[in-house]
Write a protein that holds these residues in place. Structure first.
Motif, PDB file in Angstrom:
ATOM      1  N   GLN A   1       0.909  -0.877   0.101  1.00 55.31           N
ATOM      2  CA  GLN A   1       0.123  -0.151  -0.429  1.00 55.31           C
ATOM      3  C   GLN A   1       1.114   1.226  -0.138  1.00 55.31           C
ATOM      4  OE1 GLN A   1      -4.014   0.407   0.616  1.00 55.31           O
ATOM      5  NE2 GLN A   1      -2.879  -0.448  -0.744  1.00 55.31           N
ATOM      6  N   TYR A   2       2.305   0.476  -0.246  1.00 55.92           N
ATOM      7  CA  TYR A   2       3.066   2.313  -0.527  1.00 55.92           C
ATOM      8  C   TYR A   2       4.207   2.073  -1.145  1.00 55.92           C
ATOM      9  CZ  TYR A   2       4.796   7.036  -0.043  1.00 55.92           C
ATOM     10  OH  TYR A   2       5.427   8.110  -0.522  1.00 55.92           O
ATOM     11  N   ASP A   3       4.239   2.147  -2.289  1.00 53.32           N
ATOM     12  CA  ASP A   3       5.023   1.642  -3.415  1.00 53.32           C
ATOM     13  C   ASP A   3       5.692   2.601  -4.493  1.00 53.32           C
ATOM     14  OD1 ASP A   3       3.145   0.537  -5.246  1.00 53.32           O
ATOM     15  OD2 ASP A   3       3.100  -0.908  -4.072  1.00 53.32           O
ATOM     16  N   LEU A   4       6.228   3.014  -5.575  1.00 52.12           N
ATOM     17  CA  LEU A   4       6.698   3.156  -6.937  1.00 52.12           C
ATOM     18  C   LEU A   4       4.859   3.700  -7.117  1.00 52.12           C
ATOM     19  CD1 LEU A   4       9.619   1.808  -8.605  1.00 52.12           C
ATOM     20  CD2 LEU A   4       9.204   4.172  -7.099  1.00 52.12           C
ATOM     21  N   LEU A   5       3.921   2.505  -7.347  1.00 50.53           N
ATOM     22  CA  LEU A   5       2.736   2.744  -7.866  1.00 50.53           C
ATOM     23  C   LEU A   5       1.374   2.877  -7.225  1.00 50.53           C
ATOM     24  CD1 LEU A   5       1.223   3.665 -10.374  1.00 50.53           C
ATOM     25  CD2 LEU A   5       1.294   0.881 -10.387  1.00 50.53           C
ATOM     26  N   TRP A   6       1.310   2.218  -5.392  1.00 51.83           N
ATOM     27  CA  TRP A   6       0.527   2.377  -4.690  1.00 51.83           C
ATOM     28  C   TRP A   6       0.895   3.413  -3.619  1.00 51.83           C
ATOM     29  CZ3 TRP A   6       0.751  -1.807  -7.749  1.00 51.83           C
ATOM     30  CH2 TRP A   6      -0.299  -2.367  -8.344  1.00 51.83           C
ATOM     31  N   ARG A   7      -0.583   4.334  -3.509  1.00 54.32           N
ATOM     32  CA  ARG A   7      -0.299   5.878  -1.949  1.00 54.32           C
ATOM     33  C   ARG A   7      -1.315   5.697  -0.702  1.00 54.32           C
ATOM     34  NH1 ARG A   7       3.630   8.563  -5.059  1.00 54.32           N
ATOM     35  NH2 ARG A   7       5.108   7.529  -6.314  1.00 54.32           N
ATOM     36  N   SER A   8      -2.063   4.364  -0.634  1.00 55.91           N
ATOM     37  CA  SER A   8      -2.796   4.069  -0.394  1.00 55.91           C
ATOM     38  C   SER A   8      -2.824   4.525   1.336  1.00 55.91           C
ATOM     39  CB  SER A   8      -3.314   3.217  -0.416  1.00 55.91           C
ATOM     40  OG  SER A   8      -4.849   2.814  -1.415  1.00 55.91           O
ATOM     41  N   ALA A   9      -1.275   3.987   1.251  1.00 59.35           N
ATOM     42  CA  ALA A   9      -0.713   4.175   2.984  1.00 59.35           C
ATOM     43  C   ALA A   9      -0.248   5.255   3.406  1.00 59.35           C
ATOM     44  CB  ALA A   9       0.720   3.095   3.498  1.00 59.35           C
ATOM     45  N   GLU A  10      -0.444   6.179   3.137  1.00 59.34           N
ATOM     46  CA  GLU A  10      -0.699   7.458   3.437  1.00 59.34           C
ATOM     47  C   GLU A  10      -1.259   8.280   4.392  1.00 59.34           C
ATOM     48  OE1 GLU A  10      -0.837   9.569  -0.338  1.00 59.34           O
ATOM     49  OE2 GLU A  10       1.890  10.454  -1.222  1.00 59.34           O
ATOM     50  N   VAL A  11      -3.045   7.555   4.748  1.00 53.27           N
ATOM     51  CA  VAL A  11      -3.110   7.922   5.551  1.00 53.27           C
ATOM     52  C   VAL A  11      -2.820   7.758   6.696  1.00 53.27           C
ATOM     53  CG1 VAL A  11      -4.462   5.771   5.850  1.00 53.27           C
ATOM     54  CG2 VAL A  11      -5.989   7.248   6.670  1.00 53.27           C
ATOM     55  N   LEU A  12      -1.899   6.684   7.168  1.00 51.63           N
ATOM     56  CA  LEU A  12      -1.113   5.873   7.775  1.00 51.63           C
ATOM     57  C   LEU A  12      -0.152   6.925   8.482  1.00 51.63           C
ATOM     58  CD1 LEU A  12      -1.763   1.929   7.224  1.00 51.63           C
ATOM     59  CD2 LEU A  12      -2.729   3.377   8.958  1.00 51.63           C
ATOM     60  N   LEU A  13       1.050   7.033   7.753  1.00 47.23           N
ATOM     61  CA  LEU A  13       1.801   8.024   7.819  1.00 47.23           C
ATOM     62  C   LEU A  13       1.511   9.091   7.921  1.00 47.23           C
ATOM     63  CD1 LEU A  13       3.858   6.889   3.940  1.00 47.23           C
ATOM     64  CD2 LEU A  13       4.105   6.170   6.797  1.00 47.23           C
ATOM     65  N   ALA A  14       0.461  10.105   7.745  1.00 49.13           N
ATOM     66  CA  ALA A  14      -0.448  10.990   8.030  1.00 49.13           C
ATOM     67  C   ALA A  14      -0.586  11.189   9.686  1.00 49.13           C
ATOM     68  CB  ALA A  14      -0.492  11.520   7.064  1.00 49.13           C
ATOM     69  N   THR A  15      -0.469   9.708  10.238  1.00 49.38           N
ATOM     70  CA  THR A  15      -1.704   9.794  11.366  1.00 49.38           C
ATOM     71  C   THR A  15       0.019   9.724  12.456  1.00 49.38           C
ATOM     72  OG1 THR A  15      -2.914   8.172  10.422  1.00 49.38           O
ATOM     73  CG2 THR A  15      -3.142   7.868  12.987  1.00 49.38           C
TER      74      THR A  15
ATOM     75  N   LEU B   1       4.611   5.672 -14.961  1.00 46.77           N
ATOM     76  CA  LEU B   1       5.481   4.998 -14.376  1.00 46.77           C
ATOM     77  C   LEU B   1       6.816   4.618 -15.307  1.00 46.77           C
ATOM     78  CD1 LEU B   1       6.614   4.454 -11.495  1.00 46.77           C
ATOM     79  CD2 LEU B   1       6.060   2.312 -11.495  1.00 46.77           C
ATOM     80  N   ARG B   2       5.894   4.111 -16.714  1.00 44.66           N
ATOM     81  CA  ARG B   2       6.646   2.968 -17.223  1.00 44.66           C
ATOM     82  C   ARG B   2       7.574   4.473 -17.844  1.00 44.66           C
ATOM     83  NH1 ARG B   2       4.792  -1.145 -22.200  1.00 44.66           N
ATOM     84  NH2 ARG B   2       6.183  -1.955 -22.462  1.00 44.66           N
ATOM     85  N   THR B   3       6.838   4.988 -17.718  1.00 40.18           N
ATOM     86  CA  THR B   3       7.738   6.128 -18.888  1.00 40.18           C
ATOM     87  C   THR B   3       9.057   7.144 -18.427  1.00 40.18           C
ATOM     88  OG1 THR B   3       5.054   6.445 -20.500  1.00 40.18           O
ATOM     89  CG2 THR B   3       7.591   8.252 -20.623  1.00 40.18           C
ATOM     90  N   LEU B   4       8.004   7.290 -16.779  1.00 39.94           N
ATOM     91  CA  LEU B   4       9.479   7.901 -16.157  1.00 39.94           C
ATOM     92  C   LEU B   4      10.872   6.742 -16.059  1.00 39.94           C
ATOM     93  CD1 LEU B   4       9.787  10.513 -14.563  1.00 39.94           C
ATOM     94  CD2 LEU B   4       9.096   8.997 -12.987  1.00 39.94           C
TER      95      LEU B   4
ATOM     96  N   ALA C   1      10.954  13.636  -6.664  1.00 38.36           N
ATOM     97  CA  ALA C   1      10.210  14.954  -6.502  1.00 38.36           C
ATOM     98  C   ALA C   1       9.241  13.469  -7.791  1.00 38.36           C
ATOM     99  CB  ALA C   1      10.505  16.073  -7.232  1.00 38.36           C
ATOM    100  N   ALA C   2      10.036  13.247  -9.597  1.00 35.10           N
ATOM    101  CA  ALA C   2       8.628  13.067 -10.129  1.00 35.10           C
ATOM    102  C   ALA C   2       7.941  11.552  -9.768  1.00 35.10           C
ATOM    103  CB  ALA C   2       9.897  12.443 -11.361  1.00 35.10           C
ATOM    104  N   LEU C   3       9.013  10.778  -9.422  1.00 37.09           N
ATOM    105  CA  LEU C   3       7.860   8.994  -8.724  1.00 37.09           C
ATOM    106  C   LEU C   3       7.242   9.897  -7.455  1.00 37.09           C
ATOM    107  CD1 LEU C   3      11.995   7.669  -8.695  1.00 37.09           C
ATOM    108  CD2 LEU C   3      10.276   7.043  -9.876  1.00 37.09           C
ATOM    109  N   ARG C   4       7.273  11.182  -7.033  1.00 39.05           N
ATOM    110  CA  ARG C   4       6.604  11.181  -5.774  1.00 39.05           C
ATOM    111  C   ARG C   4       4.985  11.737  -6.372  1.00 39.05           C
ATOM    112  NH1 ARG C   4      10.196  13.919  -1.379  1.00 39.05           N
ATOM    113  NH2 ARG C   4      10.451  11.522  -0.118  1.00 39.05           N
ATOM    114  N   THR C   5       4.877  12.467  -8.386  1.00 40.97           N
ATOM    115  CA  THR C   5       3.787  12.039  -8.182  1.00 40.97           C
ATOM    116  C   THR C   5       2.836  11.347  -9.365  1.00 40.97           C
ATOM    117  OG1 THR C   5       4.886  12.971 -10.413  1.00 40.97           O
ATOM    118  CG2 THR C   5       5.131  14.734  -8.855  1.00 40.97           C
ATOM    119  N   VAL C   6       3.394   9.913  -9.590  1.00 38.88           N
ATOM    120  CA  VAL C   6       2.806   9.195  -9.949  1.00 38.88           C
ATOM    121  C   VAL C   6       2.102   8.370  -9.228  1.00 38.88           C
ATOM    122  CG1 VAL C   6       3.699   7.197 -11.101  1.00 38.88           C
ATOM    123  CG2 VAL C   6       4.693   8.952 -11.402  1.00 38.88           C
TER     124      VAL C   6
END
Length: 328
Positions: free
Chosen positions: A172-186, A221-224, A276-281
């Motif tokens: 839930q937190y990797d190069l593509l999935w970012r759903s764990a941001e809710v946990l990281l922000a707790t 992500l593939r293009t980047l 920075a670019a990876l964080r936008t994906v």
């Protein structure tokens, strides 16, 4: 390597000596934490880790997980959780540093109408017998306790309502999935991130470009990565480690060569522009299933001798053990 934890789910498909070599290489590379579970190989993996520790001493800190009980109702039985913990201690040869309630995003832990696999979060103010058992064990033994699972949102709710201060969330937190941001922000929540390769899914970005909800992000992500001239294996772990709010990262390994690759990845520092670019994906998306085939935790255990061959379902009438001061 002090933020890396060695995941052992793949050990269920390895003979003991092969697993020992991976553990040796990880410890020699400076690794200090190992993650396992009572249900990996139906207890086999815990026994392998315990056997290795008896050979080399307490050179790493061990975390184990409880769950996948023989009967669904055992998720809600106080005594079943305590007995599962006792069996883990016996297999490991000492008290683990930490025990997690696994799949804490499953409603079967607190709702008798639910079956394993059905998602849900505990009701505020309602007791959860399994969690109460863990709290008692923590008070008696000094082990740390927490929760783990795959649904970041439900884990955040569960951690708040139990309450828990440690969460291991996988896929839930990797190069593509970012759903764990809710946990990281707790605030006050210690989060470990598992499966930075999404159990191998990230190695096939072309396939992910065909998955609804992921297609556009996977294509970006593939293009980047292609334009930057890097591979998923070059950047996946450094990217997750760059997330300063996460306490650590758990990676499942099955060979000495994978340990060497991980060691090199941990030392790699990403270019600020690429980071920075990876964080936008990334996008928020439910985790996908791992590779097809028998899950590692259900793999038939190797049986090569009493020191590493656990009973699949020990007698639940066994006498309670006296806690040893030994800590691993």
């Amino acid at each position: 390597m002090n933020r890396m934890t060695l995941g052992t789910v793949h050990f269920a498909k390895l003979p003991p000596e092969a697993a020992y070599r991976v553990l040796d290489a990880f410890a020699e590379a400076g690794g200090s934490a190992v993650d396992t579970a009572s249900f990996y190989g139906r207890g086999y993996v815990e026994s392998v880790v315990g056997s290795w520790l008896r050979r080399v001493g307490p050179v790493v800190r061990v975390r184990t997980k409880l769950g996948y009980f023989e009967k669904p109702e055992h998720h809600r039985e106080h005594v079943a959780v305590r007995e599962a913990f006792e069996r883990s201690v016996a297999r490991l040869g000492g008290l683990p540093g930490e025990v997690l309630l696994h799949e804490a995003d499953w409603a079967c832990w607190w709702d008798p109408r639910s079956s394993p696999g059905e998602l849900g979060a505990p009701t505020a103010g309602r007791p959860v017998p399994a969690w109460e058992a863990l709290r008692e064990l923590a008070a008696e033994t000094g082990v740390g306790i927490g929760v783990s699972g795959n649904n970041a949102g439900l884990l955040a709710t569960s951690a708040a309502r139990l309450p828990a201060t440690r969460v291991l969330v996988a896929k839930q937190y990797d190069l593509l999935w970012r759903s764990a941001e809710v946990l990281l922000a707790t605030p006050g929540l210690r989060v470990d991130l598992g499966a930075p390769f999404h159990q191998g899914r990230l190695f096939d970005l072309a396939a992910l470009t065909k998955v609804p909800g992921l297609a556009a992000a996977a294509a970006r992500l593939r293009t980047l990565l292609r334009e930057a001239g890097v591979r998923v294996e070059d950047v996946a772990v450094p990217f997750v480690l760059a997330e300063h709010r996460a306490r650590g990262v758990c990676v499942g390994l099955s060979s000495v060569s994978e340990v060497a690759a991980l060691t090199a990845a941990v030392a790699r520092v990403l270019d600020p522009g690429l980071l920075a670019a990876l964080r936008t994906v990334g996008v928020r998306h439910p985790p996908m299933p791992g590779p097809a085939g028998t899950p590692e935790y259900l793999a038939p255990p190797w049986r090569v001798g009493p020191s590493v061959a656990p009973s699949s379902h020990p007698d639940r009438r066994e006498e309670p053990r006296t806690w040893s001061p030994s800590r691993i």
